[in-house]
Design a protein around this motif. Sequence first.
Motif, PDB file in Angstrom:
ATOM      1  N   ASP A 192       0.825  -1.207   0.000  1.00 35.78           N
ATOM      2  CA  ASP A 192       0.000   0.000   0.000  1.00 35.78           C
ATOM      3  C   ASP A 192       0.860   1.259   0.000  1.00 35.78           C
ATOM      4  OD1 ASP A 192      -2.141  -1.671   0.044  1.00 35.78           O
ATOM      5  OD2 ASP A 192      -2.615  -1.374   2.177  1.00 35.78           O
ATOM      6  N   LEU A 193       1.963   1.230   0.769  1.00 36.46           N
ATOM      7  CA  LEU A 193       2.833   2.404   0.837  1.00 36.46           C
ATOM      8  C   LEU A 193       3.459   2.691  -0.521  1.00 36.46           C
ATOM      9  CD1 LEU A 193       4.173   4.608   2.508  1.00 36.46           C
ATOM     10  CD2 LEU A 193       5.990   2.972   3.099  1.00 36.46           C
ATOM     11  N   ARG A 194       3.893   1.644  -1.221  1.00 35.87           N
ATOM     12  CA  ARG A 194       4.498   1.846  -2.530  1.00 35.87           C
ATOM     13  C   ARG A 194       3.462   2.348  -3.539  1.00 35.87           C
ATOM     14  NH1 ARG A 194       9.037   0.472  -5.274  1.00 35.87           N
ATOM     15  NH2 ARG A 194       8.829   0.130  -7.525  1.00 35.87           N
ATOM     16  N   ILE A 195       2.260   1.808  -3.466  1.00 36.02           N
ATOM     17  CA  ILE A 195       1.217   2.269  -4.385  1.00 36.02           C
ATOM     18  C   ILE A 195       0.907   3.750  -4.147  1.00 36.02           C
ATOM     19  CG2 ILE A 195      -1.223   2.015  -4.970  1.00 36.02           C
ATOM     20  CD1 ILE A 195      -0.952  -0.958  -4.440  1.00 36.02           C
ATOM     21  N   MET A 196       0.855   4.146  -2.882  1.00 35.10           N
ATOM     22  CA  MET A 196       0.559   5.541  -2.563  1.00 35.10           C
ATOM     23  C   MET A 196       1.672   6.476  -3.012  1.00 35.10           C
ATOM     24  SD  MET A 196      -2.352   6.434  -1.207  1.00 35.10           S
ATOM     25  CE  MET A 196      -1.838   7.961  -0.436  1.00 35.10           C
ATOM     26  N   THR A 197       2.914   6.112  -2.712  1.00 28.96           N
ATOM     27  CA  THR A 197       4.032   7.016  -2.975  1.00 28.96           C
ATOM     28  C   THR A 197       4.515   6.994  -4.411  1.00 28.96           C
ATOM     29  OG1 THR A 197       5.583   5.301  -2.221  1.00 28.96           O
ATOM     30  CG2 THR A 197       4.820   6.922  -0.591  1.00 28.96           C
ATOM     31  N   ARG A 198       4.426   5.845  -5.075  1.00 28.77           N
ATOM     32  CA  ARG A 198       4.991   5.718  -6.418  1.00 28.77           C
ATOM     33  C   ARG A 198       3.952   5.834  -7.529  1.00 28.77           C
ATOM     34  NH1 ARG A 198      10.028   3.349  -6.672  1.00 28.77           N
ATOM     35  NH2 ARG A 198       9.862   3.907  -8.899  1.00 28.77           N
ATOM     36  N   HIS A 199       2.704   5.552  -7.239  1.00 23.61           N
ATOM     37  CA  HIS A 199       1.699   5.511  -8.299  1.00 23.61           C
ATOM     38  C   HIS A 199       0.584   6.543  -8.124  1.00 23.61           C
ATOM     39  CE1 HIS A 199       3.458   1.801  -9.892  1.00 23.61           C
ATOM     40  NE2 HIS A 199       3.521   1.366  -8.634  1.00 23.61           N
ATOM     41  N   ILE A 200       0.128   6.753  -6.897  1.00 22.66           N
ATOM     42  CA  ILE A 200      -0.986   7.675  -6.688  1.00 22.66           C
ATOM     43  C   ILE A 200      -0.509   9.101  -6.469  1.00 22.66           C
ATOM     44  CG2 ILE A 200      -2.905   8.247  -5.152  1.00 22.66           C
ATOM     45  CD1 ILE A 200      -3.417   5.322  -4.746  1.00 22.66           C
ATOM     46  N   LEU A 201       0.453   9.282  -5.567  1.00 24.72           N
ATOM     47  CA  LEU A 201       0.901  10.630  -5.223  1.00 24.72           C
ATOM     48  C   LEU A 201       1.388  11.428  -6.434  1.00 24.72           C
ATOM     49  CD1 LEU A 201       1.374  12.721  -3.041  1.00 24.72           C
ATOM     50  CD2 LEU A 201       3.610  11.686  -2.587  1.00 24.72           C
ATOM     51  N   PRO A 202       2.221  10.874  -7.322  1.00 20.88           N
ATOM     52  CA  PRO A 202       2.650  11.690  -8.483  1.00 20.88           C
ATOM     53  C   PRO A 202       1.503  12.129  -9.375  1.00 20.88           C
ATOM     54  CG  PRO A 202       4.090   9.782  -8.202  1.00 20.88           C
ATOM     55  CD  PRO A 202       2.929   9.581  -7.286  1.00 20.88           C
ATOM     56  N   ASN A 203       0.378  11.420  -9.348  1.00 22.66           N
ATOM     57  CA  ASN A 203      -0.747  11.744 -10.216  1.00 22.66           C
ATOM     58  C   ASN A 203      -1.754  12.689  -9.580  1.00 22.66           C
ATOM     59  OD1 ASN A 203      -0.646   9.924 -12.822  1.00 22.66           O
ATOM     60  ND2 ASN A 203       0.044   8.629 -11.132  1.00 22.66           N
TER      61      ASN A 203
END
Length: 293
Positions: A192-203
């Motif tokens: 979940d942390l990787r999805i938030m920081t690498r995929h959701i946050l930049p978008n």
Amino acid sequence: MGTSVANAGVAPGPSMVEIAKRQPLAAVGVALLVLFAMCAVFAPWLAPQDPAQLDLTGRLMGPSWAHWFGTDELGRDILSRTLFGARISLVVAVSVVGLSLAVGLVAGGLAGFYGGWTDTVVNIYVTNAFLALPGILLAIAFVAFMGPGLGNVILALAISGWVGYARLVRAQVMAVKEREFVEAARALGATDLRIMTRHILPNILQPLIVQAAIGMAGAVLAEATLSFLGLGVPPPAASWGSMLNDARSHLFDSPHLVFFPAMAVMLCVLSFNFIGDALRDYLDPRTRLGAGL
């Protein structure tokens, strides 16, 4: 050769001069913000006098070569106090927006990503409870309880300002987490942390940047309001709001006491608003295509 072929179909991006021509208000905003930032950083060297230096024999002097902005009721140089006031306003603006954005990013991210009871607690109970109270009244109550001071002003404005960022982050996360690339990352075993920081946050950064720029204008106004009410940075520190408060009794006989700090507040707020509007237009793909940026 390969590089030339690969880049042959890529149109060069607009230069800074072209962007300034298409968005002149943005150029004005950036120029004003750079001016205020330089005044804040180099205030000790630019100020002709100590902003706290008293000269009762030269009180309420109008603008002159000796005092470009005149002097106040205690003989203090208004130009020097205006320059040092830029320090407080910009420090408050950056600190309040940074702290509010950090809290809102965590709270809104958790509510939007996990949903369920987390979303219910954060979005329904906590944020609505803060939205039920006017932000400036909440800040006034906090500063009145904790006492005036730069740190307390920043905390008070951040406590009343994080809700807007949290709701924006929540809405953006709920929209992005359903996209295909997020589902693919989850299927590949990403945490979940990787999805938030690498995929959701930049978008979701684009609307946050615009909101932060406009939020700095609100922070400058809020700090000036608290200082005007005597709840900001205590004297003898120079603050635009406290300067306006000191000038109330001399509005008609010495209008320069009001004019210069009021112009400083207005131009600083305008600079952030111009930059925020320009960032909104530039970061929106539909607006960029329509404007040819």
